[in-house]
Design a protein around this motif. Sequence first.
Motif, PDB file in Angstrom:
ATOM      1  N   GLU A 169       0.823  -1.208   0.000  1.00 35.83           N
ATOM      2  CA  GLU A 169       0.000   0.000   0.000  1.00 35.83           C
ATOM      3  C   GLU A 169       0.859   1.262   0.000  1.00 35.83           C
ATOM      4  OE1 GLU A 169      -3.512   2.130   2.692  1.00 35.83           O
ATOM      5  OE2 GLU A 169      -2.920   0.061   3.091  1.00 35.83           O
ATOM      6  N   ARG A 170       1.924   1.251   0.774  1.00 33.90           N
ATOM      7  CA  ARG A 170       2.769   2.447   0.874  1.00 33.90           C
ATOM      8  C   ARG A 170       3.822   2.500  -0.227  1.00 33.90           C
ATOM      9  NH1 ARG A 170       6.368   4.320   6.177  1.00 33.90           N
ATOM     10  NH2 ARG A 170       6.951   6.382   5.349  1.00 33.90           N
ATOM     11  N   PRO A 186       4.037   0.510  -3.461  1.00 32.43           N
ATOM     12  CA  PRO A 186       3.554  -0.511  -4.401  1.00 32.43           C
ATOM     13  C   PRO A 186       4.584  -0.934  -5.447  1.00 32.43           C
ATOM     14  CG  PRO A 186       2.546   1.635  -4.846  1.00 32.43           C
ATOM     15  CD  PRO A 186       3.256   1.755  -3.541  1.00 32.43           C
TER      16      PRO A 186
END
Length: 237
Positions: free
Chosen positions: A192-193, A195
């Motif tokens: 998420e942070r 990718p």
Amino acid sequence: MLWGRTERRPRGPAQALSLERIVAAAIELADAEGLHTLSMARLAERLGCGTMSLYRHVASKDDLLVFMMDAAPGKPPVIDVAVDGWRGGLERWARELRSIYFQHPWVLQVNTGLPPLEPGQLAWLDSGLRTLADTGLSPDKKLAVILLVLHYVRGEAQLHVGLLRTNEHSSWSSQETQAWYGRTLARLIDAERFPALAELSAAGTFDPGDSSDDGTADFDFGLARILDGVGLLVRAR
């Protein structure tokens, strides 16, 4: 002194030292033990003379570094563009420059903050520029191309030489260091942070490769892409 426009101090009859011998010993010391070990006192010990004797030939350590940077690369390659073409010639120039950084890694640590003025370094710059003589590029574009290749070669060498130096002071091999980095990175990043990095990590991009790999494959890939771009510029001219 490097350009022969200032006379060197006369040598006494019993004087065993010379500027050339001092510079050669300094290069050997930096090659073997690193630039951080180089001092006038240490150099004098290596040469078997008093420290003050060195100052008859070189005024300071800063001046010594200038002489070292001039001498260490040696003569640039003689490139026949008629045989190799501009691309083959520039590729050879880049590869031989890279080998200089691996032979004398301390060169990567020296930063005078000024463009080169030493004849030895300028000879390498001139050699690179001559590969572009018949490309039709303007003088400023020729210099820009050489600086682009130079910065790429230097930056790539800095990464790999740094890794080699780290391993020299560690019980780990290059393979083990890279494996540790890959495992650690995989634990730290999340999709998420980060990718894009997560994709590479999942694909094993950071896993250790062939134990004999010194980064040449990555270097070749990057250099080829740069030369592809220069080729587009040359054809546009």
